[in-house]
Every structure is written in structure tokens, then in C-alpha cells.
Write a protein that holds these residues in place. Structure first.
Motif, short mmCIF file in Angstrom:
data_model
loop_
_atom_site.label_atom_id
_atom_site.label_comp_id
_atom_site.label_asym_id
_atom_site.label_seq_id
_atom_site.Cartn_x
_atom_site.Cartn_y
_atom_site.Cartn_z
N UNK A 163 0.86 -1.19 0.00
CA UNK A 163 0.00 0.00 0.00
C UNK A 163 0.89 1.24 0.00
N UNK A 164 0.58 2.20 -0.85
CA UNK A 164 1.50 3.35 -0.98
C UNK A 164 1.50 4.22 0.27
N UNK A 165 0.45 4.09 1.10
CA UNK A 165 0.36 4.97 2.27
C UNK A 165 0.65 4.23 3.58
N UNK A 211 12.15 -11.89 5.83
CA UNK A 211 13.37 -12.62 5.47
C UNK A 211 13.72 -13.69 6.49
N UNK A 260 13.69 -14.26 -7.89
CA UNK A 260 13.03 -12.99 -8.13
C UNK A 260 12.53 -12.97 -9.56
N UNK A 261 11.29 -12.49 -9.78
CA UNK A 261 10.80 -12.25 -11.13
C UNK A 261 11.35 -10.91 -11.59
N UNK A 262 12.07 -10.90 -12.71
CA UNK A 262 12.73 -9.67 -13.17
C UNK A 262 11.68 -8.57 -13.41
N UNK A 263 11.91 -7.42 -12.80
CA UNK A 263 11.05 -6.27 -13.01
C UNK A 263 9.87 -6.17 -12.08
N UNK A 264 9.75 -7.10 -11.14
CA UNK A 264 8.58 -7.11 -10.26
C UNK A 264 9.00 -7.34 -8.80
N UNK A 265 8.16 -6.90 -7.90
CA UNK A 265 8.31 -7.22 -6.48
C UNK A 265 7.55 -8.53 -6.29
N UNK A 310 8.07 -13.18 -6.65
CA UNK A 310 9.00 -14.30 -6.75
C UNK A 310 8.30 -15.55 -7.26
N UNK A 337 2.07 -11.95 4.25
CA UNK A 337 0.88 -12.66 3.73
C UNK A 337 -0.30 -11.72 3.43
N UNK A 382 -0.40 -11.45 -3.24
CA UNK A 382 -1.28 -12.28 -4.04
C UNK A 382 -0.49 -13.56 -4.33
N UNK A 383 -1.00 -14.69 -3.86
CA UNK A 383 -0.26 -15.95 -3.94
C UNK A 383 -1.02 -16.95 -4.81
#
Lengths: 93, 93, 93, 93, 93, 93, 93, 93, 93, 93
Positions: free
Chosen positions: D12-14, D28, D45-50, D52, D74, D78-79
Motif C-alpha cells: 500500500x502506498x500509504x 526474510x 526474483x521475477x525480473x522487473x517485479x516485487x 517471486x 501474507x 497475491x499468492x
């Protein structure tokens, strides 16, 4: 008990035209049986498509499936069923 | 009459934690009422998600909607309902 | 260990009808083997579709794949598998 | 028993930055517990994304859900879980 | 350099069975060449599907495309490639 | 080694305008570093969108991820990476 | 002239409850105006959702838009309009 | 040179109403500038939505982007651009 | 004026191989005509697919359509066109 | 009353070429009938596709469906209809 059923016909381009004509003829007769007995009160054509929006009024999920699976076009249709309930804003049931 | 109901919870990240805890507590109590009376025979957790796959056994679409709309989490869930019928290969009804 | 398996049959419109009838016959026998041994406790028809929602109870992902890949209809089905876990609100396991 | 798990983080940006830093730190540590005990053998890591792509090796669907639901991130992920089986072309199990 | 490759086989229902058997035979031999040389370290079956999740370890995008385009099943597969990077939480490279 | 990278900016409507202006300023400087060193040879605006189509030329997936994750707008972008290979019809490499 | 209109309400979780209650109250009154004058002959609740399937019977696209845009919930709804035509199999117009 | 542009407005529910009113006022003035100079020959409302279908007639992709990015509502719209060409069946160019 | 064009080839599995070989041969010749005259400056293969990402530089939408519709593979391709504009961060036009 | 109609042609790769040529010839004649009488005021080619964006101006949904269903290409097209209304910012009706 009401359901919205959306049917979209997928006609194979290489089906024999006599077979198809026969299916379409039987489709109308089959559908009208349920229109006449009140279980299939509404059917509308979706503009621009070989598809319809229908309302069924039947006593159970099983009866609805039996009716739908009996359509001569059943193997050639993509069907979506949406269970409906009475809306609190409706004027009357 | 059976339905598969898939519920996915969308928790707002900025909701007050006491309010949320209260909703979750009432959610369990509410759900168990229907599990005990036989209208909600199955609930499974979807692995990796705050979501479930449930089976309801109720007498009509209207009863199902009343039960689902009464869940304390209802405003925070995305719910998909699939009407089910008896399968011809099933061993028994 | 439980899984929800959603199977949708895609019948080719130009398949030989005897071949298809044979596949369907063997499909039922095959499925009932696992219904009887407890690994395939539930199957429901999706209303309006040549599709089902099923529950499997097997000891591993590998066993599930072996059962599913053995269905005579396997080459003609789109299958979605959802791993299920015990839900904390369930009355009993 | 193997599963592919795809996790995408939706920050969330806020959200308060101290809270977020704390979550990431605990994430971690939590993850490494399972990497060390062998239940979480791969993470990329998926390249370009936050996001995995991960492989889990656990004894059941329930254990997998307990591990995933325990991740500090969690509520913000989105899993997607994909059950895996041994491939017949693999050189060894 | 790692990539996740997801391959889903789309077998035409009316393909000649001898041709298909030959393709499948050559597919395994072809794949094992790269498994043995270390460029194709992982392949897993997706439960319930004629599909796999694979990991490739090659020196460039071009080499990956050459390997994938050489699969005998290439014309019959839907392939998705995801570039992977080292994850900061991984225990070791 | 080439990649197509599609970036779409999702600006939160309630973000502080000074913070945003600062991010945008740093974004340009950051991007131009890689344009100048040859790793980011092309960027085009998608007409009608706060989005771009970019070409990166880097030595590995890891380097690409480090560059992309370092963009000041990274937390506010949806990024899609497509690995590219030489096309056999291209006039020259 | 008939249209199927599907409305799904997206309630913001942080909206003031008095404002929302007022909107809902006015929504019902507004909708019933058109139910009573015959332009809004059907409304059904979609089971499990804060959504409805409605049928409108109006003289033009412009009139339909004026009615829909006037709903107090209009800013909070996702609305899909499907133009309908008479179906050739219907028993009567 | 013609383009179809589809614009859908996404109004944040918590935006200040004076700010919004100002944006909407400026939006109309801005749009009419281009309607009057012939670069924006058509705009139609999509029935049931805060969205439009528009036709632009401009000399280049760059000019189209400059016009679209200048709309006061640009940050609040999802815009899709479709490049159009003369149709061979059209009566006249 | 620039456009990104994404072409994905859908080869029918039962097409005559001589016809296909002829189409592919003519495809290369056709494409190279435009590569040589500067209207088709870039083409890259999408790794793992019979697809490409291309950049066209032409004077109008009509010219682009004429070029694309003339490709021998046109009837067998799914083509997506994205109009591009100069990006404000680009080092030079 | 206006509608946007988007038509995409799906030509079967194995259809007889004489039959197809005849359909295309009749398609143009059919379409031009409605272009000339004012019910089909606009048609544009979508760049890169065997598809168009059209505007129809007819008195009812039923008339629109009759026109669309009469197109010789109707069985080979995917058609999307969008009902349009006057836009409040338009310079004139």
C-alpha cells in the motif's frame, strides 16, 4: 426459482448443413415446450450475436440442468448460469 | 440443492484492527450456525489464500443469498456462486 | 489430503461417435473405481455445462496426477486443480 | 511433495514506512527458517517485479498453507499455488 | 542465468497417432540432452495437465530460444518465459 | 542481450505533489544514466497512457532487475519484461 | 426496446455510513419511479453479490443513459449494458 | 489520420468536490477547443458508464498524445487508442 | 511516426507443408523490402514463441495497414498495434 | 440512435476459396446498401487486423440486429455492440 442463462452458439463452420438445419428446427420446438409450460418465461436475442439472454423459472438446479442439457444445440453452446434471488427494491415478487 | 460458493476475503489494509477482529469473531459464529444445521456441509481453505471453497445445501436461491449476505465479512468478500446438479456418475445421490 | 478438481469436457464436433461412446463408457467405470476406494469422494455436475466440480482425497500430488491423467477423457478435458487445506471454522476435520 | 508458489507483493502506498521495514525484516527471517530446514528449497526474483517464483517441498497441503499464511507479508501478497508432480522425462526424482 | 519456462501441450485431436508417438519419443530425447548438460536443471509436471514448469540455466536469451524452438513439440505448445534473478533472501546463489 | 520492458505508471491520486515531483525528477536522471551508457537504447511513450515501451540491452537477467528495481518510480509501476532474441529475418544482428 | 443492465455495487470501505445510508434510501426511491412507470420492468439480485440483473424497456439509448446516470449509486457502480432484440423462438413479442 | 480513443473516467471517491468540479469544467473547455478546430470530430457517451468513444483526426501519433495528455482528467482516465485506416468498403474517403 | 507491432503466428496443424514453406519464404522477402527502405527498422523474436516484437516507422496509419495486410502470413497472425510517441526522457528524437 | 459495432472476421483456414470470395463480394454490396441509406454512416479498418470499427444509426435494437445478422460474413465474425448516447460536451447533436 429464477436463473439467468446466457447461451452463445458456436456453429462449426464445416458442419453438414442438413444436420444443422435439423438441429435448429428441433431446438425451437424443444425450447417452446418449456416456454409454454412456464419454466422458460423469457428469451431475448443479444444484438449482433448468435446468442441469447434467457430467464428460467424452475424448482431446482437439477431440473434446470436437465432442461439445458436436453437442448439439441447443447453440444454447440457455451452456457453461463447465474442464480437469481428476489431483489429488495422490486415492486412485487 | 447444492451450490459451490467460492469466497475470497479482501481486507482493507487500513481498517481498524479491533473492528476487523470483531468481524472475524462474528464470522465464525455465523458460519457455524449453518454448518450445524446442515445447510453449510463443507468448507475448505484454498492453500495460500485468505479464501475458501464451500458447499451449501439449501432449498432455494433466495435462502442461499440470505445466508451469504448475512456473513459479517460479506462487504469484504468477492463471492462466486456455482449451481450444482447431481452427476450421473456419482455412486449415490 | 484434499483437492478441488474442476473438469470441463471439450468434445471435438467431428469425432467419431462410436469412439466417443466408448470413451464415455470407460470414463464412468474409471471414475467409479476411485469413488469406491474413497479417493474420489465427491463429484457434482456444473449446471448448464459438460463439466464437473470434484473433490479428491489422495496421499500426494503424484497420486492425484496419475489418477487424473488416466481418465479416458483426459485428452479432451481442461482441468484445474486447487490444493485445499483444513478450514479453521470447520466443525470437524 | 512439490509445489510452485508465485508470490506478488502489493505494497500500500500509504503504509507507515517503519511498519513496512519491520515486516520486510521479519519476512526474510521467516523465509530463511524454511529454506534452512529444506521445505523451501528455491526462491527466484521475477525480473522487473516485487514478486517471486518459489518451490516448496512439504508433506501436505495443510503444512504448505500454514507456512504461507505465516509469512509477515501474507496480508500484502497475491499468492498462486500450483501442485507439481514428478515429470516422466526428468533424469531422476 | 535462470528462466522459468511454462509449457502447455495442445495436441490436435485429429493428428495421426504414429506421427504423434514419434514426436513424443523425440521430445524426451531432445529434452534429456539439455538436462544432462546442465542447461535444463528442473522439470515438473503440472498436476492435472499436459503441461510442465521448467527451469533453464543458459547464457543468453538467444540460446534459450534456440533450445525451445528445437523441441519437437514446439509447434504444439504454448510457452511462457519468465526471466528470473537472484532473490535477496535466498541462502546462496 | 535484449529485453522489451513495458512500464505503466500508477500514480496514487492522494500522493503529496512535492514528493511526486521529486520522484519524477529523479526518475529522468536515473533513466538517462542508462540511456547514456547504452544499456537503455530505446524508450517510447505509449500514446494516451502514462506508460512506455522500452528496450534494454544488458548482460544478464540480474543486471536488468537491478536497473529496473532502482527506478524511483519502481514502487508505482506495473512492469512487464519480455526476453527477446535475434530474429532470423532481421537484416543484421 | 429492451436492454439487459448488470449493475455491481463497489462500496468504498471508508465511506461515511450516514452518507451511504442516504444514498441507498434514495436509490430505492429512484429505482421504483421507473419500475412503476414501466421502464424498469425487472430487477433480480445476483446470488452472493451486491449486484443485480435488470431489464429496462425504454425508447432510446439516450433515455437509458439518463436513467442510469441518475441513480444515486451511479458513481459507485460498474454497469454493463447489453442491447436486446426480439428472439425468433419467443412465443410472443 | 484517424484514431478511435476510448476514455473511461475513474473518479476517486474521496476526492475534494471543488477540485473535481474544477477539473470537469476545464475538461469541457479543453475538449471543445479540439472539437472546434476539427481534430476531435466525434465524441459519444457509452450508455451506463462515465466513459466515451471518441474519434480524433490528427497528423501524427505525437500530436494525439499531446492532446490526450493535456486533458485535465488525464490522470483519472483509462485510455485506449486504436489506430484506424480507411476501410475498402467505405463509400468515400 | 513509430508503432510497436506484435505479431504472433498461428500455424494450422493440418496445413499443407509445401504451401506453408512457400508462405514463409515469401514472408521473409516481403519483410526485408520494408527493412531495407527504413519503414521496418526493428524486429525481435519473442523467446519461446513463434512471435515477434517489431517497430515500424511510417507516415500514416493507412500505410502501416497496407504493409501489415500484405504480409503473406497476415491470415495466420494475431497482430496488435500500439501507437508510439516521443518520450520526454529520451536522449534524442 | 447510435451504436458502435466492432466486427472481427475469423476466416477458417480451410474454407473453399470460391465460397469465401463470393461471401466477401456480397458483404461489400450488403454493407453499402446501409451506407447509402444513412444507417451505416461510418466504417473504419482497425490497423493490422481483419476487423473494423463501425457506427450505425438506426431506430431500434431490433433493426440493428436484423442488419447485422444479414451480413454474409455474420457466421464468421465476432461482433461487439456498444449502445451510444449523446455526450454533454459535444458541440452539436
Amino acid at each position: 426459482m429464477l436463473y439467468m442463462v446466457q447461451m452463445a452458439v458456436k456453429k462449426p463452420h464445416d458442419i453438414d448443413s442438413d444436420i444443422w438445419t435439423d438441429i435448429i428446427t428441433r431446438e425451437r420446438e424443444y425450447g417452446q415446450t418449456y416456454m409454454k409450460n412456464g419454466q422458460f418465461p423469457h428469451i431475448w436475442r443479444v444484438v449482433g450475436k448468435f446468442a441469447n439472454v434467457s430467464i428460467f423459472d424452475v424448482e431446482s438446479n437439477d431440473v434446470l440442468h436437465q432442461i439445458l442439457a436436453g437442448f439439441p444445440l447443447f453440444p454447440y453452446m457455451d452456457i453461463q448460469v447465474t442464480a437469481l434471488a428476489e431483489h429488495p427494491s422490486a415492486l412485487k415478487k
